[in-house]
Scaffold this motif. Structure first.
Motif, PDB file in Angstrom:
ATOM      1  N   LYS A   4      31.954  50.245  51.941  1.00  0.00           N
ATOM      2  CA  LYS A   4      33.085  49.728  51.163  1.00  0.00           C
ATOM      3  C   LYS A   4      33.588  50.762  50.151  1.00  0.00           C
ATOM      4  O   LYS A   4      34.748  50.723  49.748  1.00  0.00           O
ATOM      5  CB  LYS A   4      32.680  48.457  50.419  1.00  0.00           C
ATOM      6  N   THR A   5      32.686  51.632  49.726  1.00  0.00           N
ATOM      7  CA  THR A   5      33.103  52.613  48.727  1.00  0.00           C
ATOM      8  C   THR A   5      33.859  53.770  49.354  1.00  0.00           C
ATOM      9  O   THR A   5      34.438  54.576  48.647  1.00  0.00           O
ATOM     10  CB  THR A   5      31.875  53.154  47.969  1.00  0.00           C
ATOM     11  N   LEU A   6      33.830  53.871  50.680  1.00  0.00           N
ATOM     12  CA  LEU A   6      34.552  54.933  51.355  1.00  0.00           C
ATOM     13  C   LEU A   6      35.962  54.473  51.662  1.00  0.00           C
ATOM     14  O   LEU A   6      36.248  53.289  51.693  1.00  0.00           O
ATOM     15  CB  LEU A   6      33.823  55.300  52.654  1.00  0.00           C
ATOM     16  N   ASN A   7      36.835  55.408  51.915  1.00  0.00           N
ATOM     17  CA  ASN A   7      38.202  55.070  52.278  1.00  0.00           C
ATOM     18  C   ASN A   7      38.262  54.647  53.735  1.00  0.00           C
ATOM     19  O   ASN A   7      38.001  55.454  54.635  1.00  0.00           O
ATOM     20  CB  ASN A   7      39.129  56.272  52.052  1.00  0.00           C
ATOM     21  N   ARG A  17      49.889  50.374  51.813  1.00  0.00           N
ATOM     22  CA  ARG A  17      48.697  50.758  52.565  1.00  0.00           C
ATOM     23  C   ARG A  17      47.761  49.564  52.667  1.00  0.00           C
ATOM     24  O   ARG A  17      47.576  48.826  51.703  1.00  0.00           O
ATOM     25  CB  ARG A  17      47.977  51.918  51.880  1.00  0.00           C
ATOM     26  N   MET A  18      47.177  49.385  53.849  1.00  0.00           N
ATOM     27  CA  MET A  18      46.184  48.342  54.043  1.00  0.00           C
ATOM     28  C   MET A  18      45.100  48.905  54.948  1.00  0.00           C
ATOM     29  O   MET A  18      45.377  49.494  56.000  1.00  0.00           O
ATOM     30  CB  MET A  18      46.806  47.103  54.678  1.00  0.00           C
ATOM     31  N   LEU A  20      41.000  50.756  49.374  1.00  0.00           N
ATOM     32  CA  LEU A  20      40.092  51.040  48.259  1.00  0.00           C
ATOM     33  C   LEU A  20      40.227  52.468  47.755  1.00  0.00           C
ATOM     34  O   LEU A  20      39.280  53.039  47.215  1.00  0.00           O
ATOM     35  CB  LEU A  20      38.648  50.757  48.686  1.00  0.00           C
ATOM     36  N   SER A  21      41.392  53.054  47.929  1.00  0.00           N
ATOM     37  CA  SER A  21      41.626  54.397  47.411  1.00  0.00           C
ATOM     38  C   SER A  21      41.535  54.398  45.892  1.00  0.00           C
ATOM     39  O   SER A  21      41.715  53.366  45.235  1.00  0.00           O
ATOM     40  CB  SER A  21      43.007  54.894  47.838  1.00  0.00           C
ATOM     41  N   ASN A  30      38.825  49.015  40.767  1.00  0.00           N
ATOM     42  CA  ASN A  30      38.944  48.816  39.324  1.00  0.00           C
ATOM     43  C   ASN A  30      38.528  47.421  38.883  1.00  0.00           C
ATOM     44  O   ASN A  30      38.653  47.078  37.704  1.00  0.00           O
ATOM     45  CB  ASN A  30      40.377  49.112  38.863  1.00  0.00           C
ATOM     46  N   GLY A  31      38.057  46.611  39.828  1.00  0.00           N
ATOM     47  CA  GLY A  31      37.595  45.272  39.498  1.00  0.00           C
ATOM     48  C   GLY A  31      38.688  44.232  39.419  1.00  0.00           C
ATOM     49  O   GLY A  31      38.404  43.047  39.200  1.00  0.00           O
TER      50      GLY A  31
END
Length: 738
Positions: free
Chosen positions: A15-18, A127-128, A54-55, A522-523
């Motif tokens: 999830k932390t990766l693009n 973007r999605m 998640l960029s 960013n939450g």
């Protein structure tokens, strides 16, 4: 309660990766491809699930603070009304938990605590992301089933999957794998891939557990899936070693199981998930709202919709529909003007008053009338300016005050007060705006501007005369082109199985949980915003014709009104307005209602117009939308999209003009190929005036061809059940036999 993510295809590290992003229009990414949606790319090669981008950088929507304020107002109303509707189906014998109705982030106990602007981010859906999902596979020959926990799990084992020897009798090589296109979904908003096990509650460990992942006889964890039945619900797993299980597969929702805990075994039907194709529309419903954008000069109107502005909204409604109270005294006007620092305005009043008295004393009747008229104009300007220099005296009837107190029963898109304010903003920003460079923001088809009119003056005059004649026959007092209909549409969450707060399942009403999108890096929770300014057609019906038609129909609550009434018809309609309920919960068969008949007339007229536009303009029904203003007897049909507006509607009028209008009077326009079956079923079906629900503002409710051309009464009218009502066009044209 532990909170789980939605993306079964991704583990926490991934999830932390693009994730890869897809190329679609903003409208598509903000709706059909919003986070949580399942889809397949062109060619059908592989199912995927949409995930937020998640960029590190975000694509902030280019909207001002006022538009954000409008979105926040709508969100608060949507969250409150959704929760109220879903939570209300609970009974003492069957309690509904708040978390079954609404995302936990919006709840504190059984109270809705809306998220503030600092916890939301307004994004333009440029973007999605997406990921392969579900990660379940079946061999086409030997039926062997494999499931992977994440993309990384699949990547680590893809080699073994490709090399797996097929055990089918006629197989000569490795298994022929296909991605299983069936998932399990639940109205809690959760989904899960197919698996042999089933979620139950473990009272000993106080946790949900996935039992049945191994064969009860031999302990093997290898299973096969029988998909021979054409009915998905009758597919079933069985042990790869041949040990038989149940002839059907079932799955329980883990989220609901964790809510019920020790009561889970007694509420099985409420936990049962639905096996469906990931392509099915019920797998995902994006929840979106829309509203008319207010011009920058008219943001004071927006403040009227704030909860604390009750008195100001009442005053606006009183002035708008001419609910006049006692006349203002000169002393009251003077005090108001001096308090506003407008002493020069009062001096003008005194000067005109002196000339009026002088004319009266000298017997100058014409001069007296002239000065009297000037005084009225001056006072009218004071009371109608924005904001008013002198607040007019209004006297709202008790029925209107009662309507103000029950606004919570209306959702925003049907709230007559909201729609009246929005129509006023549209009127000031477009309908009454000045022409610039020969192009008017709003072009009345019976008074064309230089850009839309024929170049020959005689042809222009002839066309306008014919347009006016057809407008009279159609019962329209205004008809024209809005060159840029400013609209904001935002998507704030999603549901599964149903698009409304409740659904009936197995003889019970179930609460449908409205879910927010997962937080970004960013939450903050994303809200996907699309603004557009496309061409639209504006129609306003003739009030006296509408009232005459309501008399002919014989509605039970028709208020007294005539041409001499100082109050506008919209004000009288407001007195008898009936809420449709939160998500149409109150829309049931009942007495013939004035307000519902007016809404049905406008809504049906809009659909007929859209069908006509689709046939002549090149636009399809799915690329159009509608907006209805019931108290103003008006509606708008607009092109819906964020791509370049090619001027389809203006070209339609240039090319077809009065032929376009005359088609609305033809009997064939108002017929249905289903014939009497449709007529007796309410006069609305997909074969005639129903349109795609993505284009319809009211879920294809409150529609009937009968309100235009006559026929059996609409399904909501119990007063005239089985009887024929007269149509609006019949009443308008009864003198000429049309």
């Amino acid at each position: 309660m532990a909170r789980r993510g939605t993306f079964h295809a991704l583990d926490d590290d991934e999830k932390t990766l693009n994730a890869p992003t897809m190329a679609r229009s903003r409208s598509q990414l903000g709706s059909a491809y919003a986070p949580g949606a399942f889809f397949t790319f062109e060619g059908g090669l592989g199912a995927c699930v949409s995930i937020p981008d998640l960029s590190a950088t975000t694509d902030d929507a280019a909207i001002g603070s006022e538009t954000k304020a409008q979105i926040m107002l709508r969100l608060q109303e949507v969250w409150q009304s959704w929760f109220g509707r879903a939570y209300s189906i609970g009974t003492p014998d069957r309690l509904i938990h708040p978390h079954q109705c609404l995302d936990e982030a919006l709840l504190k106990g059984a109270s809705v605590i809306p998220l503030g602007g600092d916890r939301l981010t307004f994004l333009s859906p440029l973007r999605m992301g997406y990921a392969p999902s579900p990660l379940t596979f079946v061999c086409n020959k030997c039926r062997l089933f494999k499931r992977f926990e994440s993309v990384s799990d699949l990547a680590r084992n893809i080699g073994n999957l490709r090399k797996a020897k097929c055990l089918a009798p006629d197989a000569k090589g490795p298994c022929q794998w296909r991605q299983l296109d069936v998932i399990f979904v639940h109205w809690s908003g959760e989904w899960m891939p197919a698996t042999p096990g089933k979620w139950e509650w473990n009272s000993r460990n106080s946790e949900a557990w996935l039992g049945g992942e191994a064969c009860a006889e031999c302990g093997s964890k290898d299973f096969k899936l029988n998909t021979d039945s054409p009915r998905i619900g009758q597919w079933h797993f069985y042990c790869a070693n041949g040990h038989k299980r149940s002839n059907e597969w079932r799955q329980n929702d883990r989220f609901t199981t964790e809510i019920f805990r020790d009561r889970a075994s007694t509420r099985i039907s409420e936990r049962r998930m639905e096996p469906i194709s990931y392509r099915a529309s019920s797998a995902y419903y994006a929840q979106a709202e829309q509203f008319v954008l207010f011009p920058e000069t008219e943001h004071r109107l927006l403040s009227l919709l704030e909860p604390q502005q009750h008195a100001e909204l009442a005053a606006f409604i009183g002035a708008k529909f001419r609910f006049c109270g006692a006349a203002l005294t000169p002393n009251e006007m003077k005090e108001a003007l001096l308090a506003a620092g407008k002493a020069d305005e009062w001096q003008s009043y005194e000067s005109i008053q002196r000339m009026r008295r002088s004319a009266e004393s000298s017997g100058d009747i014409d001069g007296f009338k002239l000065m009297d008229d000037e005084l009225r104009k001056l006072v009218n300007r004071w009371t109608t300016s924005d904001p008013p220099l002198v607040r007019p005296m209004v006297d709202l009837p008790p029925a209107v005050m009662a309507q103000l107190s029950v606004r919570r029963e209306y959702t925003s898109r049907f709230d007559p007060f909201v729609l009246t304010v929005e129509h006023e903003a549209l009127s000031r920003g477009k309908l009454s705006a000045a022409t610039e460079g020969g192009r008017a923001p709003f072009v009345r088809f019976n008074h064309l501007d230089n850009d839309l009119a024929p170049k020959d003056a005689a042809a222009k005059a002839a066309q306008e005369r014919e347009t006016q004649r057809l407008m009279n026959k159609l019962g329209m007092t205004e008809l024209g082109l809005i060159r840029e209909f400013d609209l904001c549409r935002f998507t704030h969450g999603y549901t599964r199985v149903s698009a409304t707060p409740t659904l009936e399942k197995r003889g019970q009403d179930m609460p449908v949980r409205l879910r927010l999108f997962e937080p970004l890096r960013n939450g903050k929770r994303p809200i996907y915003v699309v603004t557009q300014a496309n061409e639209a057609l504006y129609v306003r019906l003739e009030p006296h014709a509408v009232y005459a038609w309501l008399q002919e129909v014989g509605v039970r609550d028709l208020p007294p009104w005539d041409a001499l009434d100082s109050v506008m018809l919209g004000g009288r309609l407001l007195e008898v307005a009936q809420p449709f309920g939160q998500y149409f919960s109150l829309l049931k068969e009942g007495d013939a209602s004035t307000y519902r008949y007016v809404y049905t007339l406008l809504h049906t007229y809009a659909h007929v117009l859209m069908k006509n536009v689709a046939e002549l303009s090149g636009l399809d029904l799915g690329s159009m939308g509608e907006y209805i203003f019931p108290l103003d007897l008006a509606f708008v049909v607009y092109r819906n999209g964020t791509t370049m507006d090619l001027g389809n509607l203006s070209s339609l009028w240039r090319n077809e003009n009065n032929r376009f209008l005359s088609r609305l009077l033809e009997a064939s326009t108002h017929r249905c190929n289903s014939g009497r079956l449709c007529d007796t079923g309410g006069g609305a079906c997909p074969d005639c005036i129903m349109i795609p629900e993505t284009s319809c503002i009211a879920q294809n409710q409150l529609l009937s061809r009968a309100v235009l051309k006559g026929g059996p009464a609409p399904r909501e009218d119990a007063t005239h059940k089985g009887q024929r009502i007269r149509g609006y066009l019949e009443v308008v044209n009864e003198d000429d036999g049309c």
